[in-house]
Design an enzyme around this catalytic site. Sequence first.
Site, PDB file in Angstrom:
ATOM      1  N   TRP A 187      79.549  53.224  85.055  1.00 42.08           N
ATOM      2  CA  TRP A 187      79.147  52.975  83.658  1.00 42.08           C
ATOM      3  C   TRP A 187      77.785  53.565  83.343  1.00 42.08           C
ATOM      4  O   TRP A 187      76.980  52.928  82.660  1.00 42.08           O
ATOM      5  CB  TRP A 187      79.141  51.468  83.353  1.00 42.08           C
ATOM      6  N   GLU A 217      74.732  46.375  78.998  1.00 38.09           N
ATOM      7  CA  GLU A 217      73.386  45.783  79.170  1.00 38.09           C
ATOM      8  C   GLU A 217      73.458  44.252  79.188  1.00 38.09           C
ATOM      9  O   GLU A 217      72.558  43.555  78.719  1.00 38.09           O
ATOM     10  CB  GLU A 217      72.407  46.337  78.136  1.00 38.09           C
TER      11      GLU A 217
END
Length: 387
Positions: free
Chosen positions: A159, A369
């Site tokens: 990712w 995040e």
Amino acid sequence: MSWALHPLSEEQSEVQKLAREFAAAEIAPHAAAWDQDAHFEPSLVTKLGELGFLGMMLPEEYEGLGVDTGTYLIALEEIAAADASAAVLMSVHNSLPTQMILRYGSDEQKDRFLKKMARGELLGAFALSEPDAGSDASALATQAVKDGETWVLNGTKSWVTNGNTAGVVLVMARTDKPDARRGGRGIGAFIVTPDLPGYNIGKKEDKMGLRASPTVQLTFDNMRVPAANLLGDPTQGFVYAMQSLDNGRLGIAAQAIGIARAALEHSVAYAGERKQFGHAIKEFEGIQFKLADMATRIAGSRALLHAAAAAKDRGESVRQFSSMAKLMASETAMWVTTQAVQIFGGYGYVKEYPVERLFRDAKVTEIYEGTSEIQRIVIARALYGQS
Ligand code: CAA
């Protein structure tokens, strides 16, 4: 329509105008095509660098704009309202690798990397997650072993935003012995460049949204990283990464607000034009209430975000406030874009109209995040005085 509750300083107004004009001229006209083709536009990096938008919070000695966090987030919202993919490129670069090097790097590391990063000559990326370590980030398994004047890294990172175009990647790897897992404590942060033998770019993800932003796997096969590229303390890389994510989450909140604002603006315009039952649909309360709730949630998210940014700039810890801002803004973006698709009806479901892309782009803000669930864990821990 005025969007900000707080008065903007002269500098903030200038940066907002610059970002808005740049986004309207150079990004918005291409956003739908870049999304459909999953096309990453390299000239965007050069142009963002020329504007100073890739070194927004870096001091002038590193050729940065030296603006405060709030000003940076204002620019980011403008870019995101045009194209969320362009915004994540800018957010990851500004919030994570540049801030990590600025905060924890040696003078030599800062001199070597930061000016080039500010100019856009080196795009930055952040490699924490792995196939088996996502929310549980400190379970990462990439191993770094010291061998003389180099560290030998083996492992796979997933990712990684900007991962196949980055010139500098901040890689978190375990520096303690493989059998001595101590959660976040035995992890170092390394400044990695793609020219190092053993650095391999793996598969590019075929994503639901943010299709113009490349997301890749990186694998390290006996990659020798010079000891001079270790950032700070070899056991504190996880803490550095977590502190940097406090910044990163503010950036993702601004991105989410930009997406939501674009969805609201398109909805307001469409509801004024679209006629059913002999009236523009904006005249129906069912539509008015949706638009009012969309605007209210966006204003609330933005107010929280800028309050958190101001606290950060006062030097306060914003760990839970950046999680709150990201949680609220990302759930707002998902909710607002869902309402936008509903207001557009069938036209909201097709690619000819912009809200379908915004709906797909919004989803990831609840995931990357730190998922919304992780943000709630951070917030809840703070309520009990836990770290
Ligand atoms: N600031 C400073 N220090 C922090 C911190 C913060 N925000 N968060 C944690 N720490 C410190 C702790 O104090 C602790 O230090 P000590 O060992 O000295 O006590 C250490 O870091 C370990 O912390 P925890 O014990 O809290 O660690 P944990 O394993 O329980 O994990 C977590 C906590 C909040 C769940 C964390 O793992 C987390 O945030 N997970 C989500 C990961 C994430 O956001 N990943 C996103 C990757 S980037 C990305 O999305 C891709 C992209 O390119 C956009």
